[in-house]
Design a protein around this motif. Structure first.
Motif, short mmCIF file in Angstrom:
data_model
loop_
_atom_site.label_atom_id
_atom_site.label_comp_id
_atom_site.label_asym_id
_atom_site.label_seq_id
_atom_site.Cartn_x
_atom_site.Cartn_y
_atom_site.Cartn_z
N TYR A 121 0.84 -1.21 0.00
CA TYR A 121 0.00 0.00 0.00
C TYR A 121 0.87 1.25 0.00
O TYR A 121 0.58 2.21 -0.71
N ALA A 141 1.98 1.79 -3.42
CA ALA A 141 0.90 2.34 -4.24
C ALA A 141 0.67 3.82 -3.93
O ALA A 141 0.41 4.62 -4.82
N TYR A 142 0.80 4.18 -2.67
CA TYR A 142 0.68 5.58 -2.26
C TYR A 142 1.75 6.42 -2.95
O TYR A 142 1.47 7.47 -3.51
N GLU A 143 2.97 5.92 -2.92
CA GLU A 143 4.07 6.64 -3.57
C GLU A 143 3.83 6.77 -5.07
O GLU A 143 4.06 7.83 -5.65
N ALA A 144 3.36 5.71 -5.71
CA ALA A 144 3.08 5.76 -7.14
C ALA A 144 1.97 6.76 -7.45
O ALA A 144 2.01 7.44 -8.47
N SER A 145 1.00 6.87 -6.57
CA SER A 145 -0.13 7.77 -6.79
C SER A 145 0.23 9.23 -6.54
O SER A 145 -0.23 10.12 -7.26
N TYR A 146 1.02 9.48 -5.50
CA TYR A 146 1.28 10.86 -5.08
C TYR A 146 2.71 11.33 -5.30
O TYR A 146 3.01 12.50 -5.04
N GLY A 147 3.58 10.44 -5.76
CA GLY A 147 4.96 10.84 -6.03
C GLY A 147 5.75 11.15 -4.78
O GLY A 147 6.77 11.84 -4.85
#
Length: 71
Positions: A32, A35-41
């Motif tokens: 997760y 995924a957070y990093e991928a979504s928000y950079g």
């Protein structure tokens, strides 16, 4: 003294808790965070995400909210 608009701020002293997680849940939390990093950079440690995740879960539980006293 006259009433002001801003209500008294709630207690904000953090409470430290220690948890033990099953390996599958720990792995899912790491996924997760990715995924957070991928979504928000922006990378955030799992320990920083968990409180927000729990707060979001509790806020979205309508039946639980009905049982809470008004603040």
């Amino acid at each position: 003294m006259a009433e002001i608009k801003l209500r008294k701020l709630p207690e904000r002293t953090p409470v430290k808790m220690t948890l033990q997680l099953l390996p599958e849940l720990a792995e899912a939390l790491q996924e997760y965070a990715a995924a957070y990093e991928a979504s928000y950079g922006r990378a955030e440690p799992v320990a920083e995400l968990i409180p927000a995740m729990l707060a979001s879960f509790l806020e979205s539980d309508r039946e639980f909210q009905k049982t809470r006293r008004p603040r």
